[in-house]
Enzyme design. Structure first.
Site, PDB file in Angstrom:
ATOM      1  N   GLY A  28      -2.270  -2.602  -4.530  1.00 41.48           N
ATOM      2  CA  GLY A  28      -2.077  -3.395  -3.312  1.00 41.48           C
ATOM      3  C   GLY A  28      -2.800  -2.755  -2.137  1.00 41.48           C
ATOM      4  CB  VAL A  58     -18.152   7.457   3.620  1.00 43.83           C
ATOM      5  CG1 VAL A  58     -19.636   7.326   3.941  1.00 43.83           C
ATOM      6  CG2 VAL A  58     -17.749   6.485   2.512  1.00 43.83           C
ATOM      7  NE  ARG A  83      -0.868  -5.380  -7.779  1.00 39.63           N
ATOM      8  CZ  ARG A  83      -0.329  -4.446  -6.988  1.00 39.63           C
ATOM      9  NH1 ARG A  83      -0.347  -3.192  -7.331  1.00 39.63           N
ATOM     10  NH2 ARG A  83       0.247  -4.798  -5.838  1.00 39.63           N
ATOM     11  CB  SER A  84      -8.442  -3.002 -13.547  1.00 42.45           C
ATOM     12  OG  SER A  84      -9.122  -3.058 -14.775  1.00 42.45           O
ATOM     13  N   GLY A 109      -1.730   3.579  -4.995  1.00 42.96           N
ATOM     14  CA  GLY A 109      -0.321   3.935  -5.184  1.00 42.96           C
ATOM     15  C   GLY A 109      -0.069   4.527  -6.558  1.00 42.96           C
ATOM     16  CG  ASP A 110       3.808   4.167  -8.251  1.00 44.61           C
ATOM     17  OD1 ASP A 110       3.184   3.122  -7.966  1.00 44.61           O
ATOM     18  OD2 ASP A 110       5.025   4.191  -8.481  1.00 44.61           O
ATOM     19  CB  THR A 118       1.296   2.050  -1.417  1.00 42.63           C
ATOM     20  OG1 THR A 118       2.393   1.121  -1.469  1.00 42.63           O
ATOM     21  CG2 THR A 118       1.883   3.449  -1.529  1.00 42.63           C
ATOM     22  CG  ASP A 139       5.676  -0.606  -1.699  1.00 41.10           C
ATOM     23  OD1 ASP A 139       5.577  -1.468  -0.809  1.00 41.10           O
ATOM     24  OD2 ASP A 139       5.609  -0.871  -2.917  1.00 41.10           O
ATOM     25  CG  ASP A 189       6.402   3.436  -3.790  1.00 37.01           C
ATOM     26  OD1 ASP A 189       5.300   3.782  -3.320  1.00 37.01           O
ATOM     27  OD2 ASP A 189       6.514   2.576  -4.669  1.00 37.01           O
ATOM     28  CG  MET A 243       6.123  -6.939   0.453  1.00 37.86           C
ATOM     29  SD  MET A 243       4.347  -6.754   0.373  1.00 37.86           S
ATOM     30  CE  MET A 243       3.902  -8.287  -0.439  1.00 37.86           C
ATOM     31  N   GLY A 244       8.425  -3.802  -0.737  1.00 42.88           N
ATOM     32  CA  GLY A 244       8.867  -2.492  -1.216  1.00 42.88           C
ATOM     33  C   GLY A 244       9.409  -2.718  -2.606  1.00 42.88           C
ATOM     34  NE  ARG A 245       5.486  -2.664  -7.427  1.00 36.56           N
ATOM     35  CZ  ARG A 245       4.209  -3.030  -7.454  1.00 36.56           C
ATOM     36  NH1 ARG A 245       3.880  -4.151  -8.029  1.00 36.56           N
ATOM     37  NH2 ARG A 245       3.285  -2.254  -6.938  1.00 36.56           N
ATOM     38  CB  ALA A 268      18.891  -4.980  10.523  1.00 33.90           C
ATOM     39  NE  ARG A 293      -0.796  -5.830  -0.231  1.00 35.57           N
ATOM     40  CZ  ARG A 293      -0.622  -6.338  -1.454  1.00 35.57           C
ATOM     41  NH1 ARG A 293       0.528  -6.167  -2.079  1.00 35.57           N
ATOM     42  NH2 ARG A 293      -1.574  -6.991  -2.051  1.00 35.57           N
TER      43      ARG A 293
HETATM   44  O1  F6P Z   1       2.987  -1.972  -3.740  1.00 34.06           O
HETATM   45  C1  F6P Z   1       2.700  -2.686  -2.608  1.00 34.06           C
HETATM   46  C2  F6P Z   1       3.260  -4.081  -2.708  1.00 34.06           C
HETATM   47  O2  F6P Z   1       2.920  -4.759  -1.517  1.00 34.06           O
HETATM   48  C3  F6P Z   1       4.752  -4.175  -2.981  1.00 34.06           C
HETATM   49  O3  F6P Z   1       5.531  -3.972  -1.831  1.00 34.06           O
HETATM   50  C4  F6P Z   1       4.856  -5.558  -3.567  1.00 34.06           C
HETATM   51  O4  F6P Z   1       5.972  -5.656  -4.408  1.00 34.06           O
HETATM   52  C5  F6P Z   1       3.596  -5.680  -4.348  1.00 34.06           C
HETATM   53  O5  F6P Z   1       2.669  -4.800  -3.761  1.00 34.06           O
HETATM   54  C6  F6P Z   1       3.019  -7.063  -4.392  1.00 34.06           C
HETATM   55  O6  F6P Z   1       1.892  -7.055  -5.186  1.00 34.06           O
HETATM   56  P1  F6P Z   1       0.862  -8.266  -5.327  1.00 34.06           P
HETATM   57  O7  F6P Z   1       0.117  -8.382  -4.040  1.00 34.06           O
HETATM   58  O8  F6P Z   1      -0.015  -7.876  -6.467  1.00 34.06           O
HETATM   59  O9  F6P Z   1       1.683  -9.487  -5.594  1.00 34.06           O
END
Ligand code: F6P
Length: 327
Positions: A14, A27, A75-76, A105-106, A129, A131, A133, A173-175, A190, A260
């Site tokens: 992402g 660079v 994402r390959s 990311g991870d 990322t 997230d 995380d 977000m934040g998978r 909140a 994002r």
């Molecule tokens: O890892 C970053 C992230 O934005 C997550 O928060 C989210 O779950 C995921 O990517 C969404 O991925 P995609 O854009 O491939 O749907």
């Protein structure tokens, strides 16, 4: 050990605001040390397809302030196969590239580590990322910008929530992680924050909403991390609350990919610039399979395998602060 003369850089997974600032930093650090830098388009997929472009200090002019990634990201699935990784290795060899810098990311780091274990190809990771995380760094590139975006949007949602005396569930977000939810939730004031790391339970949520009503609040914001483990998505949560607390009029707002995008914050630009310099210098010093990060304001590095397997822990103090603030 082979002397590094040419480095490739790619962005994977992402996208995150500040990735361009990281590319620019890599660079320009290469230019500083007078080594070649090659950009790889579309992450690992571009490695497999040999989609390369030579980069000079001037080719990264005016990108520090741009969201997204000029090198594109992907994402390959093919890179998950041995055949795909072999093609990637052959392309790197053919282009006489001696080291690779991965910004991602991870998932991207897991792929990179596998690649290194098969072909012993030197690589360094830069955490990018929204997230946040990733273990081994206090902050990932893009997280700060995403937080500011979320807070700005929730401020707007609060205007309409309070005008209509409504309760809003705002999904962020934040998978699998609650960093965005927790920090933006506190920042936006909140009433309740639902994150995967801390399962509040539906009963407690209802209790908390009842308490808000008793305390005289006419509108409320509940921030929900997309990876929350309550077992209900935000729409099901709305139905559940409307069923059990009919006094509430509930609306849902899923913020999605807007989190994002956008101009990277100053924090993300500075972080990306610092991490890019360190990543190139580590490669030049003969290191590999390390991830650079920021720990207690200092730029450090740790093995990528730790970054992947370790757990970046949320700050429990913030949960306490949030509870106290929502009295
Ligand atoms: O890892 C970053 C992230 O934005 C997550 O928060 C989210 O779950 C995921 O990517 C969404 O991925 P995609 O854009 O491939 O749907």
């Amino acid at each position: 050990m082979k002397k590094i003369k040419r480095i490739a850089v790619l962005t994977s997974g992402g996208d995150a605001p500040g990735m361009n600032a990281a590319i620019r930093s890599v660079v320009r650090t290469c230019a500083h040390y007078r080594i070649d830098c090659i950009g790889v388009f579309r992450g690992y997929q571009g490695l497999i397809e040999g989609d390369f472009v030579p980069m000079s200090a001037r080719s990264v002019s005016s990108i520090i302030n741009k969201g997204g990634t000029m090198l594109k990201s992907a994402r390959s699935d093919e890179f998950r196969t041995k055949a795909g990784r072999k093609k990637a290795f052959e392309n790197l060899k053919e282009a006489e590239i001696d080291g690779l810098i991965l910004i991602g990311g991870d998932g991207s780091f897991t792929g990179g580590l596998k690649f290194n274990s098969e072909f012993n190809f030197p690589l360094i990771g830069i955490p990018g990322t929204i997230d946040n995380d990733i273990f081994g760094t206090d902050y990932t590139i893009g997280y700060d910008t995403a937080l500011n975006t979320v807070v700005e949007v929730i401020d707007k949602i609060r205007d309409t929530a309070s005008s209509h005396n409504r309760l809003f569930f705002v999904e962020v977000m934040g998978r699998d992680a609650g960093f965005i939810a927790l920090n933006a939730g506190v920042g936006a004031g909140a009433e309740e924050i639902l994150i995967p790391e801390e399962n509040l339970g539906l009963e407690r949520l209802l209790e908390s909403l009842k308490r808000s009503k008793r305390a005289g609040k006419s509108s409320s914001i509940v921030v929900v991390a997309e990876g929350d483990k309550l077992g209900k998505n935000v729409f099901e949560l709305r139905d559940y609350v409307e069923e059990h607390l009919p006094e509430y009029e509930v609306r849902v707002s899923v913020l999605g990919h807007m989190q994002r995008g956008g101009t990277p914050s100053c924090f993300d630009r500075v972080l990306a610039s610092r991490l890019g310099v360190k990543a190139v210098e580590l490669l030049l010093d003969g290191h590999s399979t390390l991830m650079v990060g920021i720990v207690n304001t200092k730029i450090e590095s740790c093995p990528i395998k730790d970054a992947i397997s370790g757990h970046h822990i949320i700050n429990k103090e913030l949960i306490r602060v949030s509870d106290i603030m929502s009295v």
